[in-house]
Design a protein around this motif. Structure first.
Motif, PDB file in Angstrom:
ATOM      1  N   ALA A 268       0.820  -1.217   0.000  1.00  0.00           N
ATOM      2  CA  ALA A 268       0.000   0.000   0.000  1.00  0.00           C
ATOM      3  C   ALA A 268       0.854   1.268   0.000  1.00  0.00           C
ATOM      4  O   ALA A 268       0.495   2.271  -0.622  1.00  0.00           O
ATOM      5  CB  ALA A 268      -0.939  -0.001   1.205  1.00  0.00           C
ATOM      6  N   ILE A 269       2.004   1.221   0.673  1.00  0.00           N
ATOM      7  CA  ILE A 269       2.860   2.414   0.754  1.00  0.00           C
ATOM      8  C   ILE A 269       3.367   2.804  -0.633  1.00  0.00           C
ATOM      9  O   ILE A 269       3.258   3.962  -1.043  1.00  0.00           O
ATOM     10  CB  ILE A 269       4.044   2.157   1.714  1.00  0.00           C
ATOM     11  CG1 ILE A 269       3.521   2.034   3.149  1.00  0.00           C
ATOM     12  CG2 ILE A 269       5.070   3.285   1.629  1.00  0.00           C
ATOM     13  CD1 ILE A 269       4.595   1.660   4.165  1.00  0.00           C
ATOM     14  N   VAL A 270       3.918   1.825  -1.360  1.00  0.00           N
ATOM     15  CA  VAL A 270       4.409   2.116  -2.707  1.00  0.00           C
ATOM     16  C   VAL A 270       3.255   2.501  -3.626  1.00  0.00           C
ATOM     17  O   VAL A 270       3.392   3.391  -4.474  1.00  0.00           O
ATOM     18  CB  VAL A 270       5.175   0.902  -3.278  1.00  0.00           C
ATOM     19  CG1 VAL A 270       5.462   1.085  -4.763  1.00  0.00           C
ATOM     20  CG2 VAL A 270       6.485   0.705  -2.522  1.00  0.00           C
ATOM     21  N   ASP A 271       2.104   1.867  -3.458  1.00  0.00           N
ATOM     22  CA  ASP A 271       0.957   2.172  -4.315  1.00  0.00           C
ATOM     23  C   ASP A 271       0.501   3.619  -4.142  1.00  0.00           C
ATOM     24  O   ASP A 271       0.127   4.281  -5.111  1.00  0.00           O
ATOM     25  CB  ASP A 271      -0.208   1.221  -4.012  1.00  0.00           C
ATOM     26  CG  ASP A 271       0.051  -0.186  -4.529  1.00  0.00           C
ATOM     27  OD1 ASP A 271       0.955  -0.339  -5.384  1.00  0.00           O
ATOM     28  OD2 ASP A 271      -0.636  -1.116  -4.079  1.00  0.00           O
ATOM     29  N   ILE A 272       0.524   4.121  -2.916  1.00  0.00           N
ATOM     30  CA  ILE A 272       0.146   5.521  -2.667  1.00  0.00           C
ATOM     31  C   ILE A 272       1.135   6.455  -3.346  1.00  0.00           C
ATOM     32  O   ILE A 272       0.747   7.461  -3.962  1.00  0.00           O
ATOM     33  CB  ILE A 272       0.077   5.808  -1.152  1.00  0.00           C
ATOM     34  CG1 ILE A 272      -1.105   5.063  -0.526  1.00  0.00           C
ATOM     35  CG2 ILE A 272      -0.051   7.315  -0.893  1.00  0.00           C
ATOM     36  CD1 ILE A 272      -1.154   5.140   0.984  1.00  0.00           C
ATOM     37  N   ILE A 273       2.429   6.129  -3.265  1.00  0.00           N
ATOM     38  CA  ILE A 273       3.449   6.953  -3.930  1.00  0.00           C
ATOM     39  C   ILE A 273       3.226   6.935  -5.438  1.00  0.00           C
ATOM     40  O   ILE A 273       3.274   7.990  -6.098  1.00  0.00           O
ATOM     41  CB  ILE A 273       4.862   6.439  -3.588  1.00  0.00           C
ATOM     42  CG1 ILE A 273       5.143   6.612  -2.100  1.00  0.00           C
ATOM     43  CG2 ILE A 273       5.917   7.198  -4.405  1.00  0.00           C
ATOM     44  CD1 ILE A 273       6.457   5.997  -1.644  1.00  0.00           C
ATOM     45  N   LYS A 274       2.982   5.749  -6.004  1.00  0.00           N
ATOM     46  CA  LYS A 274       2.749   5.639  -7.449  1.00  0.00           C
ATOM     47  C   LYS A 274       1.506   6.432  -7.854  1.00  0.00           C
ATOM     48  O   LYS A 274       1.494   7.077  -8.914  1.00  0.00           O
ATOM     49  CB  LYS A 274       2.586   4.178  -7.848  1.00  0.00           C
ATOM     50  CG  LYS A 274       3.837   3.323  -7.679  1.00  0.00           C
ATOM     51  CD  LYS A 274       4.942   3.767  -8.621  1.00  0.00           C
ATOM     52  CE  LYS A 274       6.157   2.846  -8.514  1.00  0.00           C
ATOM     53  NZ  LYS A 274       7.263   3.292  -9.411  1.00  0.00           N
ATOM     54  N   SER A 275       0.477   6.397  -7.023  1.00  0.00           N
ATOM     55  CA  SER A 275      -0.724   7.181  -7.312  1.00  0.00           C
ATOM     56  C   SER A 275      -0.404   8.673  -7.339  1.00  0.00           C
ATOM     57  O   SER A 275      -0.855   9.402  -8.222  1.00  0.00           O
ATOM     58  CB  SER A 275      -1.805   6.896  -6.259  1.00  0.00           C
ATOM     59  OG  SER A 275      -2.215   5.549  -6.295  1.00  0.00           O
ATOM     60  N   GLY A 276       0.410   9.100  -6.354  1.00  0.00           N
ATOM     61  CA  GLY A 276       0.813  10.510  -6.321  1.00  0.00           C
ATOM     62  C   GLY A 276       1.607  10.902  -7.548  1.00  0.00           C
ATOM     63  O   GLY A 276       1.450  12.004  -8.081  1.00  0.00           O
ATOM     64  N   GLU A 277       2.451   9.999  -8.025  1.00  0.00           N
ATOM     65  CA  GLU A 277       3.256  10.274  -9.216  1.00  0.00           C
ATOM     66  C   GLU A 277       2.380  10.437 -10.456  1.00  0.00           C
ATOM     67  O   GLU A 277       2.716  11.178 -11.381  1.00  0.00           O
ATOM     68  CB  GLU A 277       4.250   9.135  -9.459  1.00  0.00           C
ATOM     69  CG  GLU A 277       5.363   9.060  -8.432  1.00  0.00           C
ATOM     70  CD  GLU A 277       6.232   7.819  -8.597  1.00  0.00           C
ATOM     71  OE1 GLU A 277       7.347   7.809  -8.063  1.00  0.00           O
ATOM     72  OE2 GLU A 277       5.780   6.857  -9.275  1.00  0.00           O
ATOM     73  N   ASN A 278       1.246   9.715 -10.474  1.00  0.00           N
ATOM     74  CA  ASN A 278       0.394   9.710 -11.661  1.00  0.00           C
ATOM     75  C   ASN A 278      -0.733  10.734 -11.639  1.00  0.00           C
ATOM     76  O   ASN A 278      -1.537  10.790 -12.566  1.00  0.00           O
ATOM     77  CB  ASN A 278      -0.203   8.300 -11.853  1.00  0.00           C
ATOM     78  CG  ASN A 278       0.865   7.283 -12.221  1.00  0.00           C
ATOM     79  OD1 ASN A 278       1.791   7.587 -12.950  1.00  0.00           O
ATOM     80  ND2 ASN A 278       0.744   6.064 -11.701  1.00  0.00           N
ATOM     81  N   PHE A 279      -0.796  11.541 -10.571  1.00  0.00           N
ATOM     82  CA  PHE A 279      -1.798  12.608 -10.547  1.00  0.00           C
ATOM     83  C   PHE A 279      -1.509  13.604 -11.669  1.00  0.00           C
ATOM     84  O   PHE A 279      -0.360  13.945 -11.937  1.00  0.00           O
ATOM     85  CB  PHE A 279      -1.775  13.354  -9.203  1.00  0.00           C
ATOM     86  CG  PHE A 279      -2.586  12.694  -8.128  1.00  0.00           C
ATOM     87  CD1 PHE A 279      -3.922  12.389  -8.332  1.00  0.00           C
ATOM     88  CD2 PHE A 279      -2.012  12.386  -6.900  1.00  0.00           C
ATOM     89  CE1 PHE A 279      -4.666  11.784  -7.333  1.00  0.00           C
ATOM     90  CE2 PHE A 279      -2.743  11.775  -5.905  1.00  0.00           C
ATOM     91  CZ  PHE A 279      -4.074  11.468  -6.125  1.00  0.00           C
ATOM     92  N   ARG A 280      -2.561  14.059 -12.307  1.00  0.00           N
ATOM     93  CA  ARG A 280      -2.425  15.083 -13.337  1.00  0.00           C
ATOM     94  C   ARG A 280      -3.190  16.315 -12.899  1.00  0.00           C
ATOM     95  O   ARG A 280      -4.399  16.251 -12.652  1.00  0.00           O
ATOM     96  CB  ARG A 280      -2.969  14.582 -14.686  1.00  0.00           C
ATOM     97  CG  ARG A 280      -2.167  13.433 -15.284  1.00  0.00           C
ATOM     98  CD  ARG A 280      -0.783  13.892 -15.725  1.00  0.00           C
ATOM     99  NE  ARG A 280      -0.002  12.790 -16.297  1.00  0.00           N
ATOM    100  CZ  ARG A 280       0.828  12.026 -15.599  1.00  0.00           C
ATOM    101  NH1 ARG A 280       0.984  12.243 -14.306  1.00  0.00           N
ATOM    102  NH2 ARG A 280       1.496  11.051 -16.186  1.00  0.00           N
TER     103      ARG A 280
END
Length: 358
Positions: A268-280
Motif C-alpha cells: 500500500a505504501i508504494v501504491d500511494i506513492i505511485k498514485s501521487g506520481e500519476n496525478f495530473r
C-alpha cells in the motif's frame, strides 16, 4: 538426483529465499520475503543504488550535504551513501549537515550522536542553529506559541536553515532521509488539505531544482521498517527518541493510517506513492509562481516568505500572526507602516531569516 539425496521441502523452505544457503534472519516488510542477513544488506543497498543511478541524482565531482539529525533515517543514509560512494565510485564529496533547533533534552542529545557519526564515517560536519539564524530557539518559541502550532514554525525554519547550511558548505545537492512512509504520508496530507501545488511535486525524487540547491531523496522507495532493521543488524549508532514537541502533530494521524494500511497490505505504501506520481493537475488550476522574498531573498511565492512572516509575528509579540491567514504581511501591505508608527513592530532587519549570502 537420487531419491535419498533430495532436500526435504520443509528443510529448503527454512532457507533464505534468495541464496538458498543460509537461514533467514527476517521477513522483508516490503516484499514479505524470508531472507538472510547478508542478502538483506545486499538487496537493501542495491535498491538504493539503482534509485540513485536510475534517476541520475548525482554527477561525479559534486559536493553533497547529507541532512543529519542523528535519527535512524539520516544515520542509515549517511552510512549507505558513504558505502555506495566508495563501492561504485560516485566521486562525491560528502558532508554532514545538522540543524540545532534548540530543543533541550532532545536535539542536544541527538547532535552528540551526529558528532560520533562524523568520526565513524569520516565526514565533515556543519551545524547551524535557530538561535544564530533567527534569534529564537524552539524552546523559546513553544513558551509563547504553545504546542498546537509549534510544528509549523519548526518545519518552516528548519527547511530554510538546511538551505542556509548547504549554501555555507557550497554544496551542489542536499540529500535527506525521507523514506517511502514519509512520502506516502505527505501524499495523503496534501489530498486532505487540498494542497494542489504541493501534491503535484511531493513525490518528486528531486525538488528545488529552480532554487539554489536541489534536494534529493534516495530513500524514496525504502520502507521505514527496513531502515530500522538495517540500522539494528548493522549496529549503527543512532538516536531513537521522538521530538518532545510533536505528539499531537497532524502528520502523526496520517502516519497511523499508513501503518494500518501496511499491516493489511504491505504494498500500500508504494501504491500511494505511485498514485501521487500519476496525478495530473488540470491546466486551468492556477499554480503559485516562485519568486524571492523582498525581505531576505529566500524563495517565496509571496512578497514575504513564510519564515519572515512567522519571525515578524514572534518579534512583535504576536506569534499567531503567521498562522493561517497571513496574506497581509506576506503581500507586504501598507498596514505594516501604520503598525511601525504605533510602535508595535520590533525590527528584525538585523536577523534576516533567509539570506543565502555568506
Amino acid at each position: 538426483m537420487e531419491e535419498g539425496n533430495k532436500i526435504p521441502k520443509s528443510a529448503s523452505s527454512r532457507l533464505c529465499c534468495r541464496c538458498n544457503e543460509r537461514k533467514p534472519a527476517l521477513k522483508r516488510p516490503k516484499t514479505l520475503e524470508q531472507i538472510c542477513r547478508k542478502c538483506f544488506y545486499e538487496v537493501f543497498e542495491e535498491e538504493i543504488h539503482q534509485v540513485i543511478v536510475g534517476n541520475q541524482l548525482f554527477k561525479a565531482g559534486e559536493r553533497v550535504a547529507i541532512g543529519a539529525s542523528g535519527g535512524k533515517d539520516s544515520t542509515v543514509l549517511a552510512y549507505v551513501m558513504s558505502e555506495l560512494n566508495r563501492r561504485h565510485n560516485y566521486g562525491l564529496d560528502l558532508f554532514l549537515l545538522s540543524v540545532d533547533e534548540g530543543i533541550t533534552g532532545y536535539r542536544d542529545d541527538s547532535l552528540e550522536t551526529v558528532k560520533r557519526n562524523e568520526v565513524q564515517y569520516g565526514l565533515p560536519l556543519k551545524i547551524v542553529s535557530y538561535k544564530e539564524l533567527y534569534g529564537w530557539t524552539m524552546d523559546e518559541i513553544v513558551k509563547v506559541i504553545g504546542l498546537k502550532n509549534n510544528c509549523t514554525f519548526c518545519g518552516v525554519f528548519r527547511r530554510q536553515a538546511l538551505d542556509r547550511g548547504a549554501a555555507y558548505l557550497k554544496v551542489d545537492k542536499l540529500v535527506t532521509g525521507h523514506n517511502a512512509d514519509d512520502i506516502a504520508e505527505t501524499v495523503l496530507l496534501n489530498i486532505l488539505r487540498g494542497d494542489v501545488a504541493r501534491l503535484s511535486r511531493c513525490t518528486s525524487i528531486t525538488t528545488g531544482e529552480d532554487g539554489p540547491i536541489p534536494r534529493c531523496k534516495p530513500f524514496k522507495y525504502t520502507y521505514e521498517k527496513e531502515i530500522v532493521m538495517y540500522a539494528y543488524f548493522k549496529k549503527l549508532d543512532y538516536f531513537s527518541t521522538e521530538c518532545i514537541y510533536s505528539p499531537n502533530a497532524y502528520r502523526g494521524f496520517a502516519r497511523e493510517f499508513i501503518k494500518d494500511l501496511e499491516r493489511i497490505r504491505p504494498r500500500a505504501i508504494v501504491d500511494i506513492i505511485k498514485s501521487g506520481e500519476n496525478f495530473r493537475i488540470s491546466t486551468s488550476t492556477k499554480m503559485p509562481e516562485q519568486g524571492t522574498c523582498e525581505r531576505c531573498g529566500y524563495i517565496s511565492s509571496q512578497k514575504w516568505c513564510k519564515a519572515c512572516v512567522l519571525l515578524e509575528g514572534l518579534n512583535r509579540g504576536l506569534p499567531k500572526l503567521g498562522i493561517g491567514r497571513s496574506r497581509g504581511l506576506e503581500n507586504g501591505n501598507g498596514n505594516r507602516k501604520d503598525m511601525e508608527q504605533n510602535g508595535d513592530v520590533r525590527s528584525i532587519e538585523s536577523k534576516q531569516c533567509g539570506s543565502l549570502d555568506f
